[in-house]
Design a protein around this motif. Structure first.
Motif, PDB file in Angstrom:
ATOM      1  N   ARG A 184      34.296 -61.564 -43.951  1.00  0.00           N
ATOM      2  CA  ARG A 184      32.842 -61.666 -43.840  1.00  0.00           C
ATOM      3  C   ARG A 184      32.165 -60.613 -44.711  1.00  0.00           C
ATOM      4  NH1 ARG A 184      31.414 -60.996 -38.003  1.00  0.00           N
ATOM      5  NH2 ARG A 184      31.703 -58.779 -38.446  1.00  0.00           N
ATOM      6  N   MET A 185      31.101 -61.026 -45.415  1.00  0.00           N
ATOM      7  CA  MET A 185      30.279 -60.115 -46.203  1.00  0.00           C
ATOM      8  C   MET A 185      29.056 -59.728 -45.381  1.00  0.00           C
ATOM      9  SD  MET A 185      30.226 -58.837 -49.439  1.00  0.00           S
ATOM     10  CE  MET A 185      30.857 -60.045 -50.603  1.00  0.00           C
ATOM     11  N   THR A 186      28.780 -58.418 -45.333  1.00  0.00           N
ATOM     12  CA  THR A 186      27.666 -57.907 -44.539  1.00  0.00           C
ATOM     13  C   THR A 186      26.677 -57.172 -45.433  1.00  0.00           C
ATOM     14  OG1 THR A 186      29.104 -57.635 -42.606  1.00  0.00           O
ATOM     15  CG2 THR A 186      27.026 -56.419 -42.595  1.00  0.00           C
ATOM     16  N   PHE A 187      25.396 -57.397 -45.195  1.00  0.00           N
ATOM     17  CA  PHE A 187      24.333 -56.722 -45.938  1.00  0.00           C
ATOM     18  C   PHE A 187      23.498 -55.916 -44.940  1.00  0.00           C
ATOM     19  CE2 PHE A 187      25.606 -60.471 -48.173  1.00  0.00           C
ATOM     20  CZ  PHE A 187      25.603 -60.132 -49.519  1.00  0.00           C
ATOM     21  N   ALA A 188      23.339 -54.625 -45.197  1.00  0.00           N
ATOM     22  CA  ALA A 188      22.626 -53.756 -44.267  1.00  0.00           C
ATOM     23  C   ALA A 188      21.585 -52.926 -45.005  1.00  0.00           C
ATOM     24  CB  ALA A 188      23.607 -52.825 -43.555  1.00  0.00           C
ATOM     25  N   THR A 189      20.459 -52.667 -44.328  1.00  0.00           N
ATOM     26  CA  THR A 189      19.440 -51.753 -44.838  1.00  0.00           C
ATOM     27  C   THR A 189      19.155 -50.709 -43.764  1.00  0.00           C
ATOM     28  OG1 THR A 189      17.623 -53.170 -44.044  1.00  0.00           O
ATOM     29  CG2 THR A 189      18.377 -53.509 -46.309  1.00  0.00           C
ATOM     30  N   GLU A 190      18.925 -49.479 -44.209  1.00  0.00           N
ATOM     31  CA  GLU A 190      18.670 -48.374 -43.281  1.00  0.00           C
ATOM     32  C   GLU A 190      19.732 -48.326 -42.175  1.00  0.00           C
ATOM     33  OE1 GLU A 190      16.103 -45.902 -43.735  1.00  0.00           O
ATOM     34  OE2 GLU A 190      16.409 -46.924 -45.651  1.00  0.00           O
ATOM     35  N   HIS A 191      20.975 -48.576 -42.589  1.00  0.00           N
ATOM     36  CA  HIS A 191      22.144 -48.517 -41.704  1.00  0.00           C
ATOM     37  C   HIS A 191      22.086 -49.548 -40.570  1.00  0.00           C
ATOM     38  CE1 HIS A 191      25.929 -46.566 -41.050  1.00  0.00           C
ATOM     39  NE2 HIS A 191      25.692 -46.425 -39.763  1.00  0.00           N
ATOM     40  N   THR A 192      21.293 -50.595 -40.750  1.00  0.00           N
ATOM     41  CA  THR A 192      21.229 -51.674 -39.770  1.00  0.00           C
ATOM     42  C   THR A 192      21.649 -52.977 -40.438  1.00  0.00           C
ATOM     43  OG1 THR A 192      19.408 -50.606 -38.586  1.00  0.00           O
ATOM     44  CG2 THR A 192      19.751 -52.946 -38.177  1.00  0.00           C
ATOM     45  N   GLN A 193      22.637 -53.652 -39.868  1.00  0.00           N
ATOM     46  CA  GLN A 193      23.143 -54.890 -40.431  1.00  0.00           C
ATOM     47  C   GLN A 193      22.167 -56.033 -40.159  1.00  0.00           C
ATOM     48  OE1 GLN A 193      27.057 -55.327 -38.710  1.00  0.00           O
ATOM     49  NE2 GLN A 193      27.944 -53.760 -40.026  1.00  0.00           N
ATOM     50  N   HIS A 194      21.858 -56.805 -41.217  1.00  0.00           N
ATOM     51  CA  HIS A 194      20.867 -57.877 -41.088  1.00  0.00           C
ATOM     52  C   HIS A 194      21.398 -59.247 -41.494  1.00  0.00           C
ATOM     53  CE1 HIS A 194      17.591 -55.098 -40.237  1.00  0.00           C
ATOM     54  NE2 HIS A 194      17.940 -54.383 -41.285  1.00  0.00           N
ATOM     55  N   MET A 195      22.236 -59.306 -42.517  1.00  0.00           N
ATOM     56  CA  MET A 195      22.639 -60.590 -43.061  1.00  0.00           C
ATOM     57  C   MET A 195      24.155 -60.649 -43.212  1.00  0.00           C
ATOM     58  SD  MET A 195      20.955 -62.595 -46.308  1.00  0.00           S
ATOM     59  CE  MET A 195      21.528 -61.454 -47.572  1.00  0.00           C
ATOM     60  N   PHE A 196      24.714 -61.836 -42.890  1.00  0.00           N
ATOM     61  CA  PHE A 196      26.163 -61.993 -42.871  1.00  0.00           C
ATOM     62  C   PHE A 196      26.545 -63.311 -43.542  1.00  0.00           C
ATOM     63  CE2 PHE A 196      24.528 -59.749 -39.230  1.00  0.00           C
ATOM     64  CZ  PHE A 196      25.326 -58.627 -39.111  1.00  0.00           C
ATOM     65  N   LEU A 197      27.542 -63.259 -44.406  1.00  0.00           N
ATOM     66  CA  LEU A 197      28.054 -64.439 -45.081  1.00  0.00           C
ATOM     67  C   LEU A 197      29.521 -64.577 -44.725  1.00  0.00           C
ATOM     68  CD1 LEU A 197      27.475 -66.723 -47.153  1.00  0.00           C
ATOM     69  CD2 LEU A 197      28.229 -65.132 -48.937  1.00  0.00           C
ATOM     70  N   ASP A 198      29.879 -65.680 -44.012  1.00  0.00           N
ATOM     71  CA  ASP A 198      31.256 -65.792 -43.543  1.00  0.00           C
ATOM     72  C   ASP A 198      32.131 -66.536 -44.544  1.00  0.00           C
ATOM     73  OD1 ASP A 198      30.933 -68.551 -43.226  1.00  0.00           O
ATOM     74  OD2 ASP A 198      30.844 -68.486 -41.037  1.00  0.00           O
ATOM     75  N   GLU A 199      33.410 -66.694 -44.204  1.00  0.00           N
ATOM     76  CA  GLU A 199      34.387 -67.269 -45.122  1.00  0.00           C
ATOM     77  C   GLU A 199      34.128 -68.741 -45.419  1.00  0.00           C
ATOM     78  OE1 GLU A 199      38.354 -67.749 -43.430  1.00  0.00           O
ATOM     79  OE2 GLU A 199      37.518 -67.344 -41.448  1.00  0.00           O
ATOM     80  N   ASN A 200      33.333 -69.409 -44.596  1.00  0.00           N
ATOM     81  CA  ASN A 200      33.023 -70.825 -44.805  1.00  0.00           C
ATOM     82  C   ASN A 200      31.717 -71.040 -45.551  1.00  0.00           C
ATOM     83  OD1 ASN A 200      35.340 -71.817 -43.293  1.00  0.00           O
ATOM     84  ND2 ASN A 200      34.281 -71.097 -41.457  1.00  0.00           N
ATOM     85  N   GLY A 201      31.109 -69.937 -46.012  1.00  0.00           N
ATOM     86  CA  GLY A 201      29.858 -70.047 -46.747  1.00  0.00           C
ATOM     87  C   GLY A 201      28.641 -70.155 -45.862  1.00  0.00           C
ATOM     88  N   LYS A 202      28.795 -69.943 -44.549  1.00  0.00           N
ATOM     89  CA  LYS A 202      27.664 -69.987 -43.622  1.00  0.00           C
ATOM     90  C   LYS A 202      26.944 -68.645 -43.643  1.00  0.00           C
ATOM     91  CE  LYS A 202      29.834 -73.384 -40.575  1.00  0.00           C
ATOM     92  NZ  LYS A 202      30.405 -73.650 -39.220  1.00  0.00           N
ATOM     93  N   LEU A 203      25.618 -68.687 -43.738  1.00  0.00           N
ATOM     94  CA  LEU A 203      24.814 -67.472 -43.838  1.00  0.00           C
ATOM     95  C   LEU A 203      24.055 -67.234 -42.546  1.00  0.00           C
ATOM     96  CD1 LEU A 203      23.722 -65.189 -45.697  1.00  0.00           C
ATOM     97  CD2 LEU A 203      21.863 -66.741 -46.318  1.00  0.00           C
ATOM     98  N   GLY A 204      24.247 -66.066 -41.975  1.00  0.00           N
ATOM     99  CA  GLY A 204      23.539 -65.689 -40.758  1.00  0.00           C
ATOM    100  C   GLY A 204      22.566 -64.560 -41.035  1.00  0.00           C
ATOM    101  N   ILE A 205      21.322 -64.724 -40.630  1.00  0.00           N
ATOM    102  CA  ILE A 205      20.321 -63.663 -40.719  1.00  0.00           C
ATOM    103  C   ILE A 205      19.965 -63.284 -39.290  1.00  0.00           C
ATOM    104  CG2 ILE A 205      18.004 -63.020 -41.508  1.00  0.00           C
ATOM    105  CD1 ILE A 205      18.291 -65.061 -43.733  1.00  0.00           C
ATOM    106  N   GLY A 206      20.344 -62.089 -38.893  1.00  0.00           N
ATOM    107  CA  GLY A 206      20.152 -61.660 -37.516  1.00  0.00           C
ATOM    108  C   GLY A 206      21.306 -62.024 -36.614  1.00  0.00           C
TER     109      GLY A 206
END
Length: 244
Positions: free
Chosen positions: A82-104
């Motif tokens: 899983r790829m994780t994107f964080a700002t100000e040390h808080t995780q916000h967006m996630f991209l999993d191995e199937n290409g599904k994108l989660g925000i929050g």
């Protein structure tokens, strides 16, 4: 300072405080991103690899102080894939191995999954500052890739367009028949009138069909129930059904 090998010539250079890998003049690149430059204009492709164990993680961090309290980062977890994107040390967006994108949410169940406490909102905004009648403000298109003749491309859509030049808008819903082209079926105008088969509804509900009979079906299938059509008016008025 330069580090070279016999086969490739210049490998790493350190001119003017910048670092160039296979680039002898990194300081000539954009000044906001010339501290580390990889590759040069004679290379068709360039790349950088971060490696870790199969249960580890690779990170790129962005910080303006020591520690991690206000750090932003991009992380790939090899264990979770899983790829994780964080700002100000808080995780916000996630991209999993199937290409599904989660925000929050770190466990998206669809291609795009938004999760928030009363904030799961998608905004479509136009930059047009002089909107005229029928100018598009936003739309959602539903496309298919069926190889059957006439079955691919846009098969349905929802649009919001300007109805006047003063901010009034209508919303239209369009669908496509088998092997046919997409066409508008329902419109809600700026006054809340709903048109089925018409783009100019004259009443709260206006049903129109260009050819053949037009009908309205009210059906009740549960045992012990009856379909109803109720017309209610104020005490000083009468209700009516007009045929003309």
């Amino acid at each position: 300072v330069e580090i070279q090998n016999n086969n490739n010539g210049n490998v790493v250079s350190f001119p003017a405080g910048s670092v160039g890998i296979k680039n002898s003049s990194p300081s000539t690149c954009w000044t906001s991103a010339d501290d580390l430059v990889v590759g040069n204009t004679s290379q068709a492709t360039t790349g950088m690899t971060l490696m870790s164990t199969t249960s580890g993680a690779s990170n790129i961090s962005f910080a303006d102080t020591t520690g991690s309290s206000n750090m932003s980062y991009i992380r790939y977890d090899h264990n979770d894939k899983r790829m994780t994107f964080a700002t100000e040390h808080t995780q916000h967006m996630f991209l999993d191995e199937n290409g599904k994108l989660g925000i929050g949410t770190s466990s998206p169940v669809t291609m795009l999954n938004l999760k928030g406490d009363g904030t799961s909102i998608i905004t479509l905004e136009t930059s047009d500052t002089t909107q005229e009648v029928n100018n598009l403000t936003g739309a959602i298109y539903f496309r298919g890739n069926d190889a059957t003749s006439g079955a691919g491309g846009t098969r349905a859509m929802i649009k919001a367009n300007a109805q006047d030049s003063s901010g009034g808008h209508y919303m239209s819903f369009s669908t496509a028949p088998s092997a046919g082209t997409v066409a508008e079926r329902v419109r809600i105008d700026m006054d809340g009138n709903v048109g089925i088969g018409t783009s100019s509804p004259a009443e709260l509900l206006h049903v129109k069909k260009s050819t053949g009979d037009v009908g309205l079906t009210i059906e009740s299938v549960a045992s012990g129930t009856s379909p109803k059509l109720r017309i209610k008016s104020p005490a000083d008025r009468i209700s009516a059904i007009e045929f003309y």
